[in-house]
Motif scaffolding. Structure first.
Motif, PDB file in Angstrom:
ATOM      1  N   THR A 122      48.215  37.466  36.705  1.00  0.00           N
ATOM      2  CA  THR A 122      46.964  37.188  37.420  1.00  0.00           C
ATOM      3  C   THR A 122      47.226  36.416  38.712  1.00  0.00           C
ATOM      4  O   THR A 122      46.664  36.736  39.765  1.00  0.00           O
ATOM      5  CB  THR A 122      46.001  36.369  36.530  1.00  0.00           C
ATOM      6  N   VAL A 123      48.086  35.409  38.638  1.00  0.00           N
ATOM      7  CA  VAL A 123      48.403  34.606  39.824  1.00  0.00           C
ATOM      8  C   VAL A 123      49.100  35.474  40.879  1.00  0.00           C
ATOM      9  O   VAL A 123      48.783  35.406  42.074  1.00  0.00           O
ATOM     10  CB  VAL A 123      49.301  33.404  39.452  1.00  0.00           C
ATOM     11  N   ILE A 124      50.042  36.294  40.444  1.00  0.00           N
ATOM     12  CA  ILE A 124      50.760  37.178  41.367  1.00  0.00           C
ATOM     13  C   ILE A 124      49.786  38.147  42.024  1.00  0.00           C
ATOM     14  O   ILE A 124      49.832  38.375  43.244  1.00  0.00           O
ATOM     15  CB  ILE A 124      51.880  37.944  40.636  1.00  0.00           C
ATOM     16  N   ALA A 125      48.879  38.697  41.222  1.00  0.00           N
ATOM     17  CA  ALA A 125      47.885  39.636  41.747  1.00  0.00           C
ATOM     18  C   ALA A 125      47.015  38.963  42.802  1.00  0.00           C
ATOM     19  O   ALA A 125      46.728  39.540  43.858  1.00  0.00           O
ATOM     20  CB  ALA A 125      47.023  40.177  40.607  1.00  0.00           C
ATOM     21  N   ASP A 126      46.607  37.738  42.536  1.00  0.00           N
ATOM     22  CA  ASP A 126      45.777  36.998  43.496  1.00  0.00           C
ATOM     23  C   ASP A 126      46.530  36.744  44.800  1.00  0.00           C
ATOM     24  O   ASP A 126      45.981  36.881  45.886  1.00  0.00           O
ATOM     25  CB  ASP A 126      45.328  35.658  42.893  1.00  0.00           C
ATOM     26  N   ARG A 127      47.792  36.358  44.687  1.00  0.00           N
ATOM     27  CA  ARG A 127      48.579  36.050  45.877  1.00  0.00           C
ATOM     28  C   ARG A 127      48.788  37.274  46.762  1.00  0.00           C
ATOM     29  O   ARG A 127      48.867  37.166  47.985  1.00  0.00           O
ATOM     30  CB  ARG A 127      49.937  35.474  45.475  1.00  0.00           C
ATOM     31  N   LEU A 128      48.900  38.431  46.132  1.00  0.00           N
ATOM     32  CA  LEU A 128      49.188  39.652  46.882  1.00  0.00           C
ATOM     33  C   LEU A 128      47.949  40.498  47.136  1.00  0.00           C
ATOM     34  O   LEU A 128      48.039  41.581  47.718  1.00  0.00           O
ATOM     35  CB  LEU A 128      50.235  40.490  46.136  1.00  0.00           C
ATOM     36  N   SER A 129      46.792  40.006  46.662  1.00  0.00           N
ATOM     37  CA  SER A 129      45.530  40.747  46.806  1.00  0.00           C
ATOM     38  C   SER A 129      45.634  42.139  46.193  1.00  0.00           C
ATOM     39  O   SER A 129      45.225  43.146  46.781  1.00  0.00           O
ATOM     40  CB  SER A 129      45.127  40.852  48.291  1.00  0.00           C
ATOM     41  N   LEU A 130      46.205  42.180  44.990  1.00  0.00           N
ATOM     42  CA  LEU A 130      46.329  43.421  44.235  1.00  0.00           C
ATOM     43  C   LEU A 130      45.592  43.280  42.917  1.00  0.00           C
ATOM     44  O   LEU A 130      45.295  42.168  42.472  1.00  0.00           O
ATOM     45  CB  LEU A 130      47.808  43.731  43.945  1.00  0.00           C
ATOM     46  N   SER A 131      45.319  44.397  42.274  1.00  0.00           N
ATOM     47  CA  SER A 131      44.709  44.335  40.943  1.00  0.00           C
ATOM     48  C   SER A 131      45.784  43.965  39.929  1.00  0.00           C
ATOM     49  O   SER A 131      46.975  44.215  40.155  1.00  0.00           O
ATOM     50  CB  SER A 131      44.095  45.687  40.578  1.00  0.00           C
TER      51      SER A 131
END
Length: 202
Positions: A160-169
């Protein structure tokens, strides 16, 4: 003719040792040095060395990225990577970045000096054991996005954190992580990041 050298290494003791060893050669002259990757291009532009000895892991900017920048901004300066981290993936990435040589720091002084002369003369110098290992390992199979995600996973960040940082699902990130795990023959994303780092793929 004297060959002008610049040294970039984040360890002051290593820089000092390299400077002392190379300066003892009658045809080599160390004209500049620095300890951060983001200072290298400015140093080279200001001192105009013939050859830049470059470490890979430095603060500010890694040596491979620096090599790419030097290839664009100072193509007349030949780059010789001198590193502790003799990893096959690093060698391939460095060659792709345009470096003229890649050797490890435990190379004997006489061989190091000769490597500088060879690189300056337009030749290439590659540590033979590392070259053989690189052929066995093959090219880096990770995509740029997979590398980006694994770098973020190194500190234990969640999907979830990685997705948020990269603006990905989160689904997209999971797919990339799953692919990276398979390519690195790992059990989970933390192990995938660790294995990729050890191979020099990150």
């Amino acid at each position: 003719m004297t060959i002008r050298l610049a040294i970039a290494d984040d360890q002051a003791l290593v820089r000092g040792a390299l400077r002392a060893l190379l300066s003892a050669e009658p045809d080599l002259d160390v004209v500049a040095e620095c300890g951060r990757g983001d200072e290298v291009v400015g140093m080279v532009v200001g001192s105009r060395p013939d050859v830049c000895l470059l470490d890979i892991e430095m603060p500010g900017l890694d040596g491979i990225t620096v090599a790419e920048q030097l290839a664009e901004s100072c193509p007349e300066c030949r780059v010789l990577v001198v590193t502790t981290f003799g990893r096959p993936g690093y060698l391939r990435r460095a060659m792709d970045a345009g470096v003229a040589g890649f050797i490890v720091k435990d190379t004997p002084a006489s061989e190091l000096a000769q490597a500088v002369r060879t690189v300056h003369g337009g030749g290439r110098v590659i540590d033979p054991e590392l070259a053989a290992e690189s052929l066995v390992e093959g090219h880096n199979p990770l995509t740029e996005r997979e590398q980006e995600i694994l770098r973020l996973a190194e500190d234990g960040s969640s999907i979830t954190v990685i997705a948020d940082r990269l603006s990905l699902s989160t689904g997209t990130v999971r797919n990339h992580v799953s692919s990276a795990i398979g390519k690195t023959h790992s059990a989970n994303r933390a192990e995938a990041a660790r294995n990729a780092r050890e191979l020099g793929w990150l």
